[in-house]
Design an enzyme around this catalytic site. Structure first.
Site, PDB file in Angstrom:
ATOM      1  N   ASP A   9      57.293  58.559  30.711  1.00  0.00           N
ATOM      2  CA  ASP A   9      55.865  58.281  30.806  1.00  0.00           C
ATOM      3  C   ASP A   9      55.216  58.981  29.610  1.00  0.00           C
ATOM      4  O   ASP A   9      55.816  59.879  29.012  1.00  0.00           O
ATOM      5  CB  ASP A   9      55.340  58.823  32.141  1.00  0.00           C
ATOM      6  CG  ASP A   9      53.847  58.598  32.307  1.00  0.00           C
ATOM      7  OD1 ASP A   9      53.368  57.493  31.991  1.00  0.00           O
ATOM      8  OD2 ASP A   9      53.154  59.533  32.750  1.00  0.00           O
ATOM      9  N   ASP A  11      51.274  59.966  29.116  1.00  0.00           N
ATOM     10  CA  ASP A  11      50.240  60.953  29.442  1.00  0.00           C
ATOM     11  C   ASP A  11      50.707  61.870  30.573  1.00  0.00           C
ATOM     12  O   ASP A  11      51.065  61.403  31.649  1.00  0.00           O
ATOM     13  CB  ASP A  11      48.941  60.254  29.834  1.00  0.00           C
ATOM     14  CG  ASP A  11      48.421  59.341  28.723  1.00  0.00           C
ATOM     15  OD1 ASP A  11      48.716  59.620  27.541  1.00  0.00           O
ATOM     16  OD2 ASP A  11      47.731  58.364  29.034  1.00  0.00           O
ATOM     17  N   PHE A  21      40.904  59.693  30.769  1.00  0.00           N
ATOM     18  CA  PHE A  21      41.781  58.897  29.902  1.00  0.00           C
ATOM     19  C   PHE A  21      41.851  59.500  28.503  1.00  0.00           C
ATOM     20  O   PHE A  21      40.951  60.187  28.065  1.00  0.00           O
ATOM     21  CB  PHE A  21      41.336  57.419  29.779  1.00  0.00           C
ATOM     22  CG  PHE A  21      41.301  56.687  31.071  1.00  0.00           C
ATOM     23  CD1 PHE A  21      42.429  56.061  31.560  1.00  0.00           C
ATOM     24  CD2 PHE A  21      40.139  56.633  31.819  1.00  0.00           C
ATOM     25  CE1 PHE A  21      42.404  55.385  32.763  1.00  0.00           C
ATOM     26  CE2 PHE A  21      40.107  55.955  33.023  1.00  0.00           C
ATOM     27  CZ  PHE A  21      41.248  55.337  33.497  1.00  0.00           C
ATOM     28  N   THR A  52      54.146  53.249  29.897  1.00  0.00           N
ATOM     29  CA  THR A  52      52.891  53.905  30.239  1.00  0.00           C
ATOM     30  C   THR A  52      51.843  52.912  30.743  1.00  0.00           C
ATOM     31  O   THR A  52      51.659  51.849  30.154  1.00  0.00           O
ATOM     32  CB  THR A  52      52.361  54.707  29.022  1.00  0.00           C
ATOM     33  OG1 THR A  52      51.094  55.293  29.323  1.00  0.00           O
ATOM     34  CG2 THR A  52      52.227  53.846  27.777  1.00  0.00           C
ATOM     35  N   ASN A  53      51.198  53.271  31.848  1.00  0.00           N
ATOM     36  CA  ASN A  53      50.027  52.514  32.297  1.00  0.00           C
ATOM     37  C   ASN A  53      48.862  52.913  31.399  1.00  0.00           C
ATOM     38  O   ASN A  53      48.609  54.106  31.210  1.00  0.00           O
ATOM     39  CB  ASN A  53      49.659  52.878  33.755  1.00  0.00           C
ATOM     40  CG  ASN A  53      50.593  52.275  34.779  1.00  0.00           C
ATOM     41  OD1 ASN A  53      51.399  51.404  34.485  1.00  0.00           O
ATOM     42  ND2 ASN A  53      50.477  52.738  36.007  1.00  0.00           N
ATOM     43  N   GLN A  54      48.167  51.939  30.865  1.00  0.00           N
ATOM     44  CA  GLN A  54      46.994  52.206  30.024  1.00  0.00           C
ATOM     45  C   GLN A  54      45.827  51.341  30.492  1.00  0.00           C
ATOM     46  O   GLN A  54      45.358  50.448  29.794  1.00  0.00           O
ATOM     47  CB  GLN A  54      47.333  51.962  28.537  1.00  0.00           C
ATOM     48  CG  GLN A  54      48.308  52.969  27.970  1.00  0.00           C
ATOM     49  CD  GLN A  54      47.744  54.386  27.925  1.00  0.00           C
ATOM     50  OE1 GLN A  54      46.554  54.597  27.722  1.00  0.00           O
ATOM     51  NE2 GLN A  54      48.614  55.378  28.120  1.00  0.00           N
ATOM     52  N   CYS A  91      51.236  48.865  30.165  1.00  0.00           N
ATOM     53  CA  CYS A  91      50.469  47.922  30.984  1.00  0.00           C
ATOM     54  C   CYS A  91      49.004  48.147  30.668  1.00  0.00           C
ATOM     55  O   CYS A  91      48.483  49.231  30.937  1.00  0.00           O
ATOM     56  CB  CYS A  91      50.738  48.163  32.470  1.00  0.00           C
ATOM     57  SG  CYS A  91      49.580  47.240  33.518  1.00  0.00           S
ATOM     58  N   HIS A  93      46.495  46.566  32.062  1.00  0.00           N
ATOM     59  CA  HIS A  93      45.670  46.024  33.144  1.00  0.00           C
ATOM     60  C   HIS A  93      45.016  47.121  33.976  1.00  0.00           C
ATOM     61  O   HIS A  93      45.553  48.215  34.102  1.00  0.00           O
ATOM     62  CB  HIS A  93      46.530  45.113  34.033  1.00  0.00           C
ATOM     63  CG  HIS A  93      47.255  44.069  33.244  1.00  0.00           C
ATOM     64  ND1 HIS A  93      48.629  44.051  33.115  1.00  0.00           N
ATOM     65  CD2 HIS A  93      46.789  43.034  32.504  1.00  0.00           C
ATOM     66  CE1 HIS A  93      48.981  43.037  32.330  1.00  0.00           C
ATOM     67  NE2 HIS A  93      47.887  42.405  31.956  1.00  0.00           N
ATOM     68  N   CYS A 101      53.444  44.497  35.788  1.00  0.00           N
ATOM     69  CA  CYS A 101      53.860  45.563  34.865  1.00  0.00           C
ATOM     70  C   CYS A 101      53.290  46.935  35.229  1.00  0.00           C
ATOM     71  O   CYS A 101      53.841  47.948  34.822  1.00  0.00           O
ATOM     72  CB  CYS A 101      53.512  45.197  33.422  1.00  0.00           C
ATOM     73  SG  CYS A 101      51.825  44.674  33.093  1.00  0.00           S
ATOM     74  N   ARG A 102      52.210  46.985  35.992  1.00  0.00           N
ATOM     75  CA  ARG A 102      51.600  48.281  36.274  1.00  0.00           C
ATOM     76  C   ARG A 102      52.456  49.089  37.249  1.00  0.00           C
ATOM     77  O   ARG A 102      52.770  48.650  38.346  1.00  0.00           O
ATOM     78  CB  ARG A 102      50.187  48.083  36.865  1.00  0.00           C
ATOM     79  CG  ARG A 102      49.463  49.392  37.075  1.00  0.00           C
ATOM     80  CD  ARG A 102      48.006  49.175  37.446  1.00  0.00           C
ATOM     81  NE  ARG A 102      47.401  50.416  37.883  1.00  0.00           N
ATOM     82  CZ  ARG A 102      46.987  51.375  37.063  1.00  0.00           C
ATOM     83  NH1 ARG A 102      47.087  51.211  35.760  1.00  0.00           N
ATOM     84  NH2 ARG A 102      46.473  52.490  37.540  1.00  0.00           N
TER      85      ARG A 102
END
Length: 181
Positions: A9, A11, A21, A52-54, A91, A93, A101-102
């Site tokens: 991951d 962050d 964020f 990474t989720n973004q 991701c 979203h 993807c999240r």
């Protein structure tokens, strides 16, 4: 022998996280020891991929050019520490999206498996949140929780997936992985 492959991951694992964020390259600050840890993985022959989720992109807090600039800063910092990141999957979203993807869904992990033609079963994934670990487990990875970022809260909340190993930070995970070789 499975490939030497690890999914990280971003962050809270590589860099300090923020409840607001990471919205600019200036806000991206590496966690002490994380860049060197990636360098040691690279030296040991690991392929290193970030997942990474973004959701800040989907929420309009920053655009793709900014995300690319943040990731570029990370890649340069890792290279200066003697490491490399082979790919970054993200991701974009928002949290209410129904995308695959999240994280905690395994979509990014499935994309990584397909792109690198690698079976992820038993390969390490490192995260600081429950959803990081859940996505990895769903793809067959071995979960490692770091206590940086949201990690302490994640550990305190309990309900870690079975087999999760807990370490102080990414450097400690890398020490553990390299000692096992």
């Amino acid at each position: 022998m499975p490939h030497k492959f690890i999914i990280l991951d971003r962050d809270g694992v590589i860099n300090f996280d923020s409840a607001q964020f990471i919205k600019s390259p200036e806000e991206w600050k590496p966690i002490p020891g994380s860049l060197e840890a990636i360098g040691r993985l690279a030296e040991a022959g690991y392929r290193i991929v970030v997942a990474t989720n973004q959701s800040g992109v989907g929420r309009g807090l920053f655009d793709m050019d900014t995300l690319n600039a943040i990731n570029d800063k990370m890649m340069k910092a890792v290279a200066q520490a003697g490491g490399r990141i082979d790919a970054i999957f993200f991701c974009p979203h928002s949290a209410d999206s129904t995308c695959e993807c999240r994280k905690p869904k395994p979509g990014m992990f499935n994309q990584i498996s397909a792109r690198f033609n690698v079976d992820l079963t038993g390969l390490p994934t490192v995260g600081d949140s429950l959803r990081d670990l859940q996505a990895g487990i769903a793809a067959g990875c071995r979960p490692y929780l770091v206590l940086t970022g949201k990690g302490e809260k994640t550990q305190a909340d309990g309900e870690l997936p079975e087999g999760t190993q807990v370490f102080a930070n990414l450097a400690a995970v890398v020490d553990h992985l390299l000692a096992r070789e």
